[in-house]
Design an enzyme around this catalytic site. Sequence first.
Site, PDB file in Angstrom:
ATOM      1  N   HIS A  67      -2.100   1.014  -9.387  1.00 46.42           N
ATOM      2  CA  HIS A  67      -2.721   0.011  -8.500  1.00 46.42           C
ATOM      3  C   HIS A  67      -3.436  -1.090  -9.306  1.00 46.42           C
ATOM      4  O   HIS A  67      -4.633  -1.325  -9.128  1.00 46.42           O
ATOM      5  CB  HIS A  67      -3.698   0.673  -7.515  1.00 46.42           C
ATOM      6  CG  HIS A  67      -3.975  -0.173  -6.306  1.00 46.42           C
ATOM      7  ND1 HIS A  67      -4.206   0.343  -5.066  1.00 46.42           N
ATOM      8  CD2 HIS A  67      -4.048  -1.535  -6.158  1.00 46.42           C
ATOM      9  CE1 HIS A  67      -4.414  -0.640  -4.196  1.00 46.42           C
ATOM     10  NE2 HIS A  67      -4.329  -1.792  -4.844  1.00 46.42           N
ATOM     11  N   ARG A  93       0.855  -1.191   0.000  1.00 42.41           N
ATOM     12  CA  ARG A  93       0.000   0.000   0.000  1.00 42.41           C
ATOM     13  C   ARG A  93       0.888   1.237   0.000  1.00 42.41           C
ATOM     14  O   ARG A  93       2.020   1.202   0.504  1.00 42.41           O
ATOM     15  CB  ARG A  93      -0.888   0.023   1.252  1.00 42.41           C
ATOM     16  CG  ARG A  93      -1.998  -1.026   1.250  1.00 42.41           C
ATOM     17  CD  ARG A  93      -3.127  -0.672   0.287  1.00 42.41           C
ATOM     18  NE  ARG A  93      -4.214  -1.631   0.326  1.00 42.41           N
ATOM     19  CZ  ARG A  93      -4.438  -2.580  -0.586  1.00 42.41           C
ATOM     20  NH1 ARG A  93      -3.632  -2.721  -1.625  1.00 42.41           N
ATOM     21  NH2 ARG A  93      -5.479  -3.384  -0.470  1.00 42.41           N
TER      22      ARG A  93
HETATM   23  P1  NDP Z   1      -1.631 -12.076   4.281  1.00 39.71           P
HETATM   24  O1  NDP Z   1      -2.453 -11.579   5.404  1.00 39.71           O
HETATM   25  O2  NDP Z   1      -1.877 -13.437   3.732  1.00 39.71           O
HETATM   26  O3  NDP Z   1      -0.083 -12.032   4.695  1.00 39.71           O
HETATM   27  C1  NDP Z   1       0.473 -10.963   5.359  1.00 39.71           C
HETATM   28  C2  NDP Z   1       1.940 -11.250   5.646  1.00 39.71           C
HETATM   29  O4  NDP Z   1       2.525 -10.063   6.181  1.00 39.71           O
HETATM   30  C3  NDP Z   1       2.130 -12.359   6.692  1.00 39.71           C
HETATM   31  O5  NDP Z   1       3.237 -13.145   6.364  1.00 39.71           O
HETATM   32  C4  NDP Z   1       2.406 -11.569   7.966  1.00 39.71           C
HETATM   33  O6  NDP Z   1       3.222 -12.235   8.914  1.00 39.71           O
HETATM   34  C5  NDP Z   1       3.161 -10.374   7.411  1.00 39.71           C
HETATM   35  N1  NDP Z   1       3.081  -9.252   8.348  1.00 39.71           N
HETATM   36  C6  NDP Z   1       1.984  -8.597   8.778  1.00 39.71           C
HETATM   37  N2  NDP Z   1       2.326  -7.648   9.677  1.00 39.71           N
HETATM   38  C7  NDP Z   1       3.660  -7.717   9.801  1.00 39.71           C
HETATM   39  C8  NDP Z   1       4.615  -7.017  10.591  1.00 39.71           C
HETATM   40  N3  NDP Z   1       4.249  -6.046  11.423  1.00 39.71           N
HETATM   41  N4  NDP Z   1       5.903  -7.353  10.474  1.00 39.71           N
HETATM   42  C9  NDP Z   1       6.297  -8.360   9.652  1.00 39.71           C
HETATM   43  N5  NDP Z   1       5.451  -9.066   8.878  1.00 39.71           N
HETATM   44  C10 NDP Z   1       4.147  -8.746   8.951  1.00 39.71           C
HETATM   45  O7  NDP Z   1      -1.737 -10.980   3.132  1.00 39.71           O
HETATM   46  P2  NDP Z   1      -1.703 -11.181   1.539  1.00 39.71           P
HETATM   47  O8  NDP Z   1      -0.451 -11.880   1.181  1.00 39.71           O
HETATM   48  O9  NDP Z   1      -2.988 -11.753   1.056  1.00 39.71           O
HETATM   49  O10 NDP Z   1      -1.689  -9.653   1.048  1.00 39.71           O
HETATM   50  C11 NDP Z   1      -0.681  -8.754   1.442  1.00 39.71           C
HETATM   51  C12 NDP Z   1      -1.056  -7.347   1.018  1.00 39.71           C
HETATM   52  O11 NDP Z   1      -0.894  -7.176  -0.376  1.00 39.71           O
HETATM   53  C13 NDP Z   1      -2.511  -6.927   1.235  1.00 39.71           C
HETATM   54  O12 NDP Z   1      -2.765  -6.603   2.579  1.00 39.71           O
HETATM   55  C14 NDP Z   1      -2.627  -5.724   0.330  1.00 39.71           C
HETATM   56  O13 NDP Z   1      -2.247  -4.562   1.017  1.00 39.71           O
HETATM   57  C15 NDP Z   1      -1.598  -6.002  -0.765  1.00 39.71           C
HETATM   58  N6  NDP Z   1      -2.248  -6.219  -2.064  1.00 39.71           N
HETATM   59  C16 NDP Z   1      -1.984  -5.350  -3.082  1.00 39.71           C
HETATM   60  C17 NDP Z   1      -2.584  -5.505  -4.311  1.00 39.71           C
HETATM   61  C18 NDP Z   1      -2.234  -4.617  -5.456  1.00 39.71           C
HETATM   62  O14 NDP Z   1      -2.886  -4.704  -6.502  1.00 39.71           O
HETATM   63  N7  NDP Z   1      -1.226  -3.778  -5.348  1.00 39.71           N
HETATM   64  C19 NDP Z   1      -3.554  -6.577  -4.552  1.00 39.71           C
HETATM   65  C20 NDP Z   1      -3.723  -7.469  -3.447  1.00 39.71           C
HETATM   66  C21 NDP Z   1      -3.109  -7.270  -2.230  1.00 39.71           C
HETATM   67  P3  NDP Z   1       2.769 -13.631   9.587  1.00 39.71           P
HETATM   68  O15 NDP Z   1       2.901 -14.663   8.496  1.00 39.71           O
HETATM   69  O16 NDP Z   1       3.742 -13.834  10.655  1.00 39.71           O
HETATM   70  O17 NDP Z   1       1.344 -13.443  10.029  1.00 39.71           O
END
Ligand code: NDP
Length: 308
Positions: free
Chosen positions: A271, A223
């Site tokens: 985006h 984001r």
């Molecule tokens: P998930 O919820 O499946 O995965 C999130 C990952 O981020 C997990 O591995 C989590 O760790 C890690 N994480 C979260 N908070 C932290 C932190 N504070 N420090 C370190 N690691 C952290 O999300 P998705 O993979 O489905 O999606 C990720 C993001 O991609 C979405 O939230 C969205 O913002 C973005 N996105 C962008 C799009 C675009 O078109 N540009 C389209 C789709 C999504 P843990 O495994 O330990 O829980």
Amino acid sequence: MTLLYTSDPERGRIWREIFAAEAPGIGFVTPEEMGHPATIRYLAAWDPSADLLSQLTGLEVLFSVGAGVDQFDMSKLPSHVRLVRMIEPGITEGMVEYVCGAVLALHRNFIDYRIAQREHRWEPIDLVPAAARRIGVMGLGQLGQAVLKALRPFSFSLSAWSRSHHQLEGVSCHAGEAEMSTFLQSCDILICLVPLTIETRGILCRDTLSRLPRGAALINVGRGGHLVEQDLLSLLDEAHLSAAILDVTDPEPLPKGHPFWDHPRIMLTPHIASVTRADTAARALIANIRRHEAGEPMEGEVSRKRGY
Ligand code: NDP
């Protein structure tokens, strides 16, 4: 059992057809067709108004029509309403294509060649073997894992960083603040795929990005709020970073006159890295409603405490 849909009308038309054919027991209505708000048990929306939410007194689950949930003001959601993000194959495939394309473009110096072309310079750059190029993914969730799996056949050196510890074949995995520096120091190309939360807002700042090796490049598909824009600009100007491919900005669209538009070392896309695909998303939603009805865990349920 009724689902209220308040998002893109074209996708709504496709969803209505799929719900009618494959889940006739689930009523599919738009706000104009809603009738009494208290009959709505499910809401599929991007960013519903507080006014609408206050009317939906029988709401059980709010389904995001996108992969992220950072658009919701969670403090305004009644605590009994469960929140679910969109997990569907179309989003994952789109992200894998985009990130692989961006990684290969950076690996093969496309940004430098674009600059050279503008300056009419015919100057080959020495090839770096893929095995010597270190790619790091922040976020080992649904999308981060899919991206790493797709990058594996190119022989890049792969690492990842997340909140909790993971194990992934062929990937050096790191977790938490304590292992962040080790991770960052081993990324020639850093890909941001963490969700936007209180903890991750501004995570792509000088402190983080300056721990990357000199000449590293950034791909932000998370984001816009993850990036401290001025820090990126300074690090590019100081040549600590060599390039950035940005699919997201804050705000969107990027305002006219913003320095990112004309920066030779920044490539922007509006985006579009991945977009919810109507047919596969409708089926993912139906499957989740059925899980909920059966008392089973839904795929992609968000922890309000973690914020993702
Ligand atoms: P998930 O919820 O499946 O995965 C999130 C990952 O981020 C997990 O591995 C989590 O760790 C890690 N994480 C979260 N908070 C932290 C932190 N504070 N420090 C370190 N690691 C952290 O999300 P998705 O993979 O489905 O999606 C990720 C993001 O991609 C979405 O939230 C969205 O913002 C973005 N996105 C962008 C799009 C675009 O078109 N540009 C389209 C789709 C999504 P843990 O495994 O330990 O829980």
